[in-house]
Structures are given as C-alpha cells and as structure tokens.
Design a protein around this motif. Structure first.
Motif, short mmCIF file in Angstrom:
data_model
loop_
_atom_site.label_atom_id
_atom_site.label_comp_id
_atom_site.label_asym_id
_atom_site.label_seq_id
_atom_site.Cartn_x
_atom_site.Cartn_y
_atom_site.Cartn_z
N ILE A 3 2.81 0.55 -10.16
CA ILE A 3 1.71 -0.12 -9.29
C ILE A 3 0.33 0.41 -9.64
O ILE A 3 -0.69 -0.63 -9.86
N GLN A 4 0.14 1.54 -9.52
CA GLN A 4 -1.34 1.98 -9.79
C GLN A 4 -1.89 1.53 -11.21
O GLN A 4 -2.83 0.99 -11.13
N ASN A 5 -0.77 1.91 -12.15
CA ASN A 5 -1.31 1.62 -13.49
C ASN A 5 -2.01 0.21 -13.85
O ASN A 5 -2.58 -0.45 -14.35
N SER A 6 -0.90 -0.74 -13.16
CA SER A 6 -0.93 -2.04 -13.47
C SER A 6 -2.02 -2.52 -12.67
O SER A 6 -2.51 -3.69 -12.74
N ASN A 7 -2.57 -1.74 -11.76
CA ASN A 7 -3.74 -2.08 -10.80
C ASN A 7 -3.42 -3.64 -10.19
O ASN A 7 -4.57 -4.33 -10.16
N LYS A 8 -2.32 -3.92 -9.83
CA LYS A 8 -2.06 -5.14 -9.28
C LYS A 8 -2.17 -5.11 -7.55
O LYS A 8 -1.95 -3.95 -7.05
N GLU A 9 -2.28 -6.17 -7.18
CA GLU A 9 -2.05 -6.24 -5.93
C GLU A 9 -0.48 -5.83 -5.38
O GLU A 9 0.22 -6.11 -6.20
N LEU A 10 -0.27 -5.41 -4.25
CA LEU A 10 1.12 -5.30 -3.84
C LEU A 10 1.49 -6.61 -3.43
O LEU A 10 1.02 -7.12 -2.11
N ILE A 11 2.44 -7.06 -4.11
CA ILE A 11 2.86 -8.65 -3.51
C ILE A 11 4.38 -8.49 -3.09
O ILE A 11 5.23 -8.01 -3.87
N PRO A 32 -6.80 -5.27 5.31
CA PRO A 32 -7.29 -5.95 4.04
C PRO A 32 -7.30 -4.76 3.14
O PRO A 32 -6.86 -5.04 1.71
N GLY A 33 -7.83 -3.77 3.45
CA GLY A 33 -8.24 -2.62 2.40
C GLY A 33 -6.86 -2.08 1.49
O GLY A 33 -7.02 -1.61 0.33
N LEU A 34 -5.63 -2.53 2.21
CA LEU A 34 -4.62 -2.03 1.34
C LEU A 34 -4.25 -2.86 -0.13
O LEU A 34 -3.56 -2.59 -0.86
N ASN A 35 -5.09 -4.24 0.10
CA ASN A 35 -4.67 -5.08 -1.05
C ASN A 35 -3.29 -5.41 -1.15
O ASN A 35 -2.56 -5.37 -2.19
N ALA A 36 -2.59 -5.72 -0.07
CA ALA A 36 -1.07 -6.17 0.00
C ALA A 36 -1.09 -7.42 0.86
O ALA A 36 -1.48 -7.49 1.77
N ARG A 37 -0.07 -8.33 0.21
CA ARG A 37 0.15 -9.53 1.03
C ARG A 37 1.54 -9.92 0.76
O ARG A 37 2.28 -9.62 -0.03
N ILE A 38 2.09 -10.55 2.08
CA ILE A 38 3.55 -10.62 1.79
C ILE A 38 3.68 -12.13 1.29
O ILE A 38 2.90 -13.03 2.08
N LYS A 39 4.23 -12.17 0.28
CA LYS A 39 4.77 -13.53 -0.35
C LYS A 39 5.61 -14.18 0.37
O LYS A 39 5.45 -15.47 0.55
N LYS A 40 6.54 -13.69 0.66
CA LYS A 40 8.01 -14.47 1.13
C LYS A 40 8.51 -13.46 1.91
O LYS A 40 8.52 -12.31 2.02
N VAL A 41 9.40 -13.98 2.95
CA VAL A 41 10.19 -13.26 3.88
C VAL A 41 11.38 -13.95 4.17
O VAL A 41 11.58 -15.29 4.44
N CYS A 42 12.33 -13.22 3.72
CA CYS A 42 13.66 -13.69 3.83
C CYS A 42 14.46 -13.44 5.14
O CYS A 42 14.56 -12.24 5.81
#
Ligand code: HSE
Length: 423
Positions: A3-11, A32-42
C-alpha cells in the motif's frame, strides 16, 4: 500488495455492518487524514435499515473480492465460515486484510500465515484480542520469547461484565448477560462468550505472538462461567477475591507452555482485580521488566473499531506480523504436565473424589456450598469431565502456575484446615 509503495488510497471492501462495522463506517468518515474510504459493504440481509447510503451495500461477496480497485478487505462478520472464505480468498488475490474474527484466525492461523508468505499480502487482527488494547502488536514486537514468563488476563468483555454485575450489584446471570448483549459486547451467539470459547480463541492467538506456538483453541483447557454459582462469587468476596474469567499462559521449566482459561479467584492486590465491566486487562511478566499491565475496553463498537483503524493505519507503513517467534518445526508445545491450585465448589463434599487432587489444602462448608481447595494436575482435568458437571464449579487461584511443580505437590501439607460458616 504494498500500500505504501503504491502510494494509493486505502480502498476498502467491508464485510459486515453490525456493531463494529457500523462504528468503523462512522469513524472513517471522521478520519479523513487516513486517506481511506469504504467502497462497498457486503451484508447478509439487504432488507435491514442501515444508517448509510443504500448504494454502498451488496449481498454479493464477489462484487468486492473480484474488484481489483479494492486493495483492503476489512472482515467484521459474525459468521466464522464465511470469514474464512473471505480472508483466504482476499489474501490469495494479494489484498491486505484486517479482521476482528478471532475464532477464524485462531482456527486457521497456520494456513493464513502460509498464504501471507505465498502472496505477500498482510493479515492484521489486533481487534481480535482485547479490542482496544494493542496487545498483539506488543507481544509480537516488544517481548522476547525467552524472557516472557507469563501472560495472563481478562480477555472477554461480556463475561467480565456479567461477573462484575453479579458481584458488585447482585444482578442475576441472565439479566447481566442480556445487558451485555444489548450493549453490543456479546457475540452473535453469546454461548461463545459464556462457555469460555471466545477467550480460548483469543488465548490461542496470543500464544502465537507471545511464544510462537500455533495451537488450536481446542488444545487449550478452557471453561467459562456457566457453572459458577452465585454463592461462589459471594464466597470469593468473603475471602477478599473477585471471580474473573482469566486466560493464563506461562512458560514451564521444560520449555513447554502452560495455557488454560478458567474462572479465577483474583486477589485484591492484583491489577486484574480492578478490571470491571467490559474492560479487559492483560498482565505480562518478563524476567527483566517484571510485571507490566495493559488495560482498556475489551468489547463494544468503538473500542473494537479503534483497533481496526489502527491496523488500517499500520498498512500505510507496510506493517505486517513477521511471526519471528514461530519455530519452523512447530516445536513449542502446550503441556498438560503441570499443576495448578484450584477451588472446587460443590453441593456436598462427597460429590468430588478426593483422589482427583494431588493435595488438598482446605475444606470449607457453609449453608449453601462446600469448597475444596488444593492442587490438581492439569492433565487430570483435561482427561475428565467430573468438574464440568452441573452443581460443580472449578475456580483457579491466580498465583503463577510454575510454583506448583512436582516438588511443591510432594511437599507435605501442614495446613489442612476445616471451617464451617454459620450463614
Ligand atoms: N464478545 C467479545 C467479548 C467481543 O465480549 O469480549 C470482543 O472480542
């Protein structure tokens, strides 16, 4: 996936939207500082009303597991079999996983460790043991195996809540359990809490990070609080003890591990004595540091979500458990060859064969119950079930396991003591 190297948002693909899942959803909205969002919930039941946009939900697990843009799976279901499938599939697709599923982690840890190594994806589960207390990461990172003498603690919030309400307020077992369920502390099936199974699952996980032993929870001797008599709690209080469900782990002289979960008389001078309601407490004893104590909320939506959040945040710096203490050949074994001091509470002294004890130190009877205290070999308890029968309860004493080696048992008891209370 780094996750770190890809520097992506946590999806995040979230499984489960119960007490903990719902709390995590709220907390993530406020972080918001975590840069994480829930895309889908099962979820399982699409008809239930939920405090989140309907478009977020699906009943199709594949909609999350097959979605390549989702890089983190958070597993917070109450279905252990479904959780196994979700975790194994996600890891084998290179997705990072965060879970609170203690029974699933405890039952499948060797396989999950292998999957993490094979696919390079991390599995974090700080929320699985003692909710808000960061006990797994501390055992994993800070404590050297050789120096760790024992780890023991109150690791189930619901039973601690029930025992606190019974002991301090005179509440009935069933009323107190109902309160624990309403507060969201108990498992979907509260039998897991009150039989000690949940605590045994947590102990099995802690043993991996404390001592590098991957034992199945079933290999750990455990019982819960269902057989405790109200009079036992009152008797304990008369003697200056509180009854707590305590998970014990300790290193024996032969290098093997002592591990069990039993109701336990906790004396007032123990840190565990003051641990009330849904709080958990873990005492760690190591050769150099002596005793240290971890304390915090062990159940409930937000305390558990706080540990999930911490794991999510740890993914940012590519944190993963290294399992450095694991022996390649799985050589750390749980022993049944040691002694502990217990008190048996029963209806009459003849209900218990005295030969079950290696040594009896004390008989006490009052109008309600009889109490026999003495030393018993763990293997004798593991091989029999007389002490699990209705009308009998077994309560361990908190003192450290190792002092009851064969020498202590052989030593002649010079303080056999009989006492009759008037009330
Ligand atoms: N039912 C569990 C407990 C939830 O009461 O401790 C937290 O693992």
């Amino acid at each position: 996936m780094s996750i770190q190297n890809s520097n992506k948002e946590l999806i995040i693909g979230l499984f489960g939207f119960g007490v903990v899942g719902g709390s995590l959803y709220k907390v993530l909205k406020d972080t918001p500082g975590l840069n994480a969002r829930i895309k889908k919930v099962c979820i399982r039941n699409a008809d239930k009303e939920r405090d989140a946009p309907a478009a977020l939900f699906t009943t199709d697990a594949a909609a999350i597991l097959d979605d390549e843009s989702i890089n983190v799976i958070v597993e917070l279901t109450s279905d252990a079999d479904a959780a196994y499938h979700i975790i194994a599939t996600a890891l084998s697709r290179g997705k990072a996983v965060v879970t609170a599923g203690k029974s699933t982690v405890a039952a499948h840890l060797p396989e999950f460790i292998a999957l993490q190594r094979q696919y390079g994806a991390p599995l974090l589960y700080e929320a699985a043991c003692c909710a808000s207390i960061p006990v797994i990461r501390n055992l994993e990172e800070y404590y050297d195996n050789d120096l760790l003498r024992c780890v023991r603690g109150i690791v189930n919030g619901s039973t601690n809540y029930v025992l606190t309400r019974m002991s301090r307020d005179g509440a009935s077992f069933s009323d107190a359990l109902q309160e624990a369920q309403q507060a969201g502390f108990a498992e979907a099936d509260p039998a897991l809490d009150i039989t000690g199974a949940d605590a045994a699952n947590k102990l099995a996980i802690l043993l991996t990070h404390a001592y590098g032993s991957t034992v199945q929870p079933g290999q750990v001797l455990y019982t819960g609080i269902t057989n405790l008599h109200t009079a036992d709690v009152a008797y304990g209080r008369q003697k200056g003890y509180d009854v707590k469900l305590v998970a014990h782990a300790g290193k024996l002289d032969d290098g093997r591990i002592a591990a069990f979960v039993l109701p336990t008389f906790v004396p007032q001078d123990s840190r565990l004595y003051g641990v009330a309601n849904e709080y958990n407490g873990v005492e760690i004893e190591s050769s150099l540091a002596d005793r240290q104590f971890f304390y915090g909320k062990g159940a409930g939506g937000f305390p558990t979500a706080s540990a999930v959040l911490s794991d999510l945040s740890a993914l940012r710096y590519d944190y993963r458990y290294e399992y450095r203490k694991l022996q390649p050949e799985g050589a750390v074994h749980v022993s049944a060859d040691y002694y502990i001091r217990v008190c048996i509470s029963c209806n009459g002294l003849l209900q218990v064969r005295h030969s079950e004890f290696a040594r009896i130190d004390e008989w006490v009877s009052n109008k309600q119950r009889c109490y026999i205290s003495g030393i018993i070999q763990i293997s004798r308890l593991a091989e029999s079930d007389w002490w699990r029968q209705e009308g009998i309860s077994l309560i361990a004493y908190l003192e450290c396991i190792e002092q009851y080696g064969p020498e202590a048992v052989k030593a002649e008891s010079d303080w056999i003591h009989e006492e009759v209370y008037a009330d």
